[in-house]
Design an enzyme around this catalytic site. Structure first.
Site, PDB file in Angstrom:
ATOM      1  CB  THR A   1      -3.717-110.649  36.452  1.00  0.00           C
ATOM      2  OG1 THR A   1      -4.213-110.127  37.689  1.00  0.00           O
ATOM      3  CG2 THR A   1      -4.601-111.790  36.012  1.00  0.00           C
TER       4      THR A   1
ATOM      5  CG  HIS B   1      -2.411 -99.693  40.923  1.00  0.00           C
ATOM      6  ND1 HIS B   1      -2.040-100.500  41.962  1.00  0.00           N
ATOM      7  CD2 HIS B   1      -1.689 -98.557  41.063  1.00  0.00           C
ATOM      8  CE1 HIS B   1      -1.150 -99.868  42.714  1.00  0.00           C
ATOM      9  NE2 HIS B   1      -0.923 -98.682  42.192  1.00  0.00           N
TER      10      HIS B   1
ATOM     11  CG  ASP C   1       1.458-103.270  44.367  1.00  0.00           C
ATOM     12  OD1 ASP C   1       1.088-102.102  44.224  1.00  0.00           O
ATOM     13  OD2 ASP C   1       0.959-104.250  43.757  1.00  0.00           O
TER      14      ASP C   1
ATOM     15  N   GLY D   1      -6.897-107.536  38.263  1.00  0.00           N
ATOM     16  CA  GLY D   1      -7.320-108.906  37.984  1.00  0.00           C
ATOM     17  C   GLY D   1      -7.571-109.185  36.520  1.00  0.00           C
TER      18      GLY D   1
HETATM   19  P1  13P Z   1      -3.222-106.751  37.479  1.00  0.00           P
HETATM   20  O1  13P Z   1      -3.254-107.959  38.350  1.00  0.00           O
HETATM   21  O2  13P Z   1      -4.518-106.425  36.854  1.00  0.00           O
HETATM   22  O3  13P Z   1      -2.090-106.810  36.489  1.00  0.00           O
HETATM   23  O4  13P Z   1      -2.917-105.510  38.451  1.00  0.00           O
HETATM   24  C1  13P Z   1      -1.713-105.454  39.124  1.00  0.00           C
HETATM   25  C2  13P Z   1      -1.685-104.360  40.092  1.00  0.00           C
HETATM   26  O5  13P Z   1      -2.260-103.302  39.892  1.00  0.00           O
HETATM   27  C3  13P Z   1      -0.905-104.554  41.308  1.00  0.00           C
HETATM   28  O6  13P Z   1      -0.956-103.463  42.144  1.00  0.00           O
END
Ligand code: 13P
Length: 281
Positions: free
Chosen positions: A231, A206, A81, A179
């Protein structure tokens, strides 16, 4: 079983559901996530972002991810990622990751095309699939103007980007952010639909944590085939551990590890159901 991202996303695209891509920073996260997928007969993507390498070194995580994927009774894709450079993408390919994301979204368009195309060229030689990003996915706790259309991925630029790079999946910005959201975001589903109609390829969302169920549903019925969640797992685990410590005067390390597995499984189960990938395998 270990499967490629491309193969997984093809089925999701055809049948209009999304596969959760869960950032796993520990053995407990991997075990919890895969056990949720197995119980729900769902495909799953486990992934590690370059910014997470300091707490979960990729060279140590790779064998864990790959062995867990091979042993699983459901299809599991192992994905890098937010690779920030060609070198990191190559490192992941050498370690056996089946797909990589190169994130050049903050670069000027032409530069993003140039580097992404180079990553695709190398990935083709490895038999690895590539996700790339266009548009600005901000941070959920920043005060950027949510209504500013400049942050949304453009329709024509998406088409050009796909044609010029040869990627397998495109991550777009439609008001989603990484986040912990202060307020529930409102995604630009109209823009998503336009990109989907123009590009006809698997799209990636994302910043999955904290999005409303209604927006998730609109996304997965309009071309979003992969949704990243990080998150929500971290918040879920922290909550479980806090509760465990409050109710146990003599905390036990093994029990705490089990709490992490349980919390991860709970969060992943919720998202698999929401993304409608349950019962697909
Ligand atoms: P979140 O932390 O908002 O779930 O996003 C995860 C993400 O997009 C990782 O690439």
């Amino acid at each position: 079983m270990l499967v490629s991202l491309k193969e997984m996303l093809k089925d999701a695209y055809t049948n209009k559901y999304a596969i959760g891509a869960f950032n796993c920073l520990s053995l407990e996260n991997v075990v919890g996530a895969i056990s949720a997928a197995e119980e729900l007969h769902s495909p799953i993507i486990i992934q590690l972002a370059e910014v997470q390498f300091p707490c979960a070194p990729i060279a140590l995580m790779a064998p864990l991810y790959l062995n867990a994927a091979k042993a699983a009774s459901v299809p599991v894709a192992v994905h890098l990622d937010h690779g920030q450079s060609i070198e990191t993408c190559i490192q992941a390919m050498r370690l056996g990751f089946g797909s990589v994301m190169y994130d050049g979204a903050s670069l000027p368009f032409a530069e993003n095309v140039r580097i992404t195309r180079e990553v695709v060229r190398i990935a083709n030689a490895f038999g690895v699939d590539v996700e790339a990003e266009l548009g600005k996915v901000g941070n959920a706790d920043s005060s950027e103007n949510k209504k500013n259309p400049d942050v949304y991925t453009g329709v024509q630029e998406s088409l050009l980007f796909i044609q010029r790079t040869g990627i397998d999946a495109l991550a777009i910005a439609i008001g989603n952010k990484h986040g912990h959201y202060i307020a529930t975001p409102h995604l630009n589903i109209e823009r998503l639909t336009e990109i989907h109609e123009a590009c006809e390829m698997p799209l990636v969302l994302h910043g999955g944590s904290g999005t409303s169920e209604e927006d998730f549903k609109s996304c997965i019925h309009n071309g979003i085939c992969k949704i990243n969640v990080a998150t929500a797992i971290q918040l879920g685990v922290t909550d479980h551990i806090r509760q465990y410590l409050q109710s146990n005067a003599n905390p036990d390390y093994i029990e705490m590890k089990e709490e992490i597995v349980k919390a991860t499984k709970e969060v992943v189960t919720y998202h698999i159901r929401l993304f409608e990938s349950e019962g697909r395998v």
